[in-house]
Design an enzyme around this catalytic site. Sequence first.
Site, PDB file in Angstrom:
ATOM      1  N   ARG A   1      21.679  29.304  36.389  1.00  0.00           N
ATOM      2  CA  ARG A   1      22.365  28.049  36.122  1.00  0.00           C
ATOM      3  C   ARG A   1      23.265  28.183  34.913  1.00  0.00           C
ATOM      4  NH1 ARG A   1      19.036  22.515  35.179  1.00  0.00           N
ATOM      5  NH2 ARG A   1      18.385  23.645  33.314  1.00  0.00           N
TER       6      ARG A   1
ATOM      7  N   THR B   1      27.890  23.877  32.775  1.00  0.00           N
ATOM      8  CA  THR B   1      28.184  23.031  33.944  1.00  0.00           C
ATOM      9  C   THR B   1      26.926  22.646  34.726  1.00  0.00           C
ATOM     10  OG1 THR B   1      28.460  24.927  35.436  1.00  0.00           O
ATOM     11  CG2 THR B   1      30.385  24.216  34.189  1.00  0.00           C
TER      12      THR B   1
ATOM     13  N   ASP C   1       9.583  30.505  32.916  1.00  0.00           N
ATOM     14  CA  ASP C   1       9.011  30.954  31.644  1.00  0.00           C
ATOM     15  C   ASP C   1       7.489  30.839  31.647  1.00  0.00           C
ATOM     16  OD1 ASP C   1      11.416  31.640  30.504  1.00  0.00           O
ATOM     17  OD2 ASP C   1      11.683  29.746  29.445  1.00  0.00           O
TER      18      ASP C   1
END
Length: 215
Positions: A110, A114, A209
């Site tokens: 990602r 944006t 994560d």
Amino acid sequence: MTAFVLPSSVTVVDHPLVRHKMGLLRDVRTPTALFRLLARELSLLLTYEATRNLALETVEIDTPLEPMQAERLSGKKLCFVSILRAGNGILDGMLDLVPSARVGHVGLFRDPQTLRPVEYYLKLPDDLVNRDCIVVDPMLATGHSAVAAIDSVKKAGAKNVVFVCLLAAPEGVECLTQAHPDVKVVTCAVDRGLDDHGYIRPGLGDAGDRLFGTK
């Protein structure tokens, strides 16, 4: 603001075991090893719902006592498509349940400015046109990555696509269902919404994560 209405194409699996395990998964105190185990267990429960409409055929078998008519899966074979990297955290549990499924991968990251997905890797089975396809990613946040991945699998020939995630936001649900109204979504919960950084609230943090211990 218009109240969010859950589309009929979205199934929230609200079984007590799912709700219990999701509470543990969300907890900031849950360590990486347990988080990974919970995600795998939840993926099994989600797969039951995502594969509810698989076709069956009747075959003759012998039990230890007598012959009988039994049911087995028939028709199109499955393909699981994992959105890297976090999708792999629920892929293994799904393969435990359907070990014969083929596996594809879509690599997306990602853009932090944006929030739009950028594809960096794509590897899918050649015969995707002959397979029901289940696209997997733990989170459906903005929905942009899910839409991009489904765009890719449809372009490769997939006709029947289901999207499976642990957690969704209303914004992601709306984005996906507008872009692909034919795609069924199966999830454990739909949360309140996204914050300014595109994270689901209350959510569970960054799934990748927490799965891989890189937080």
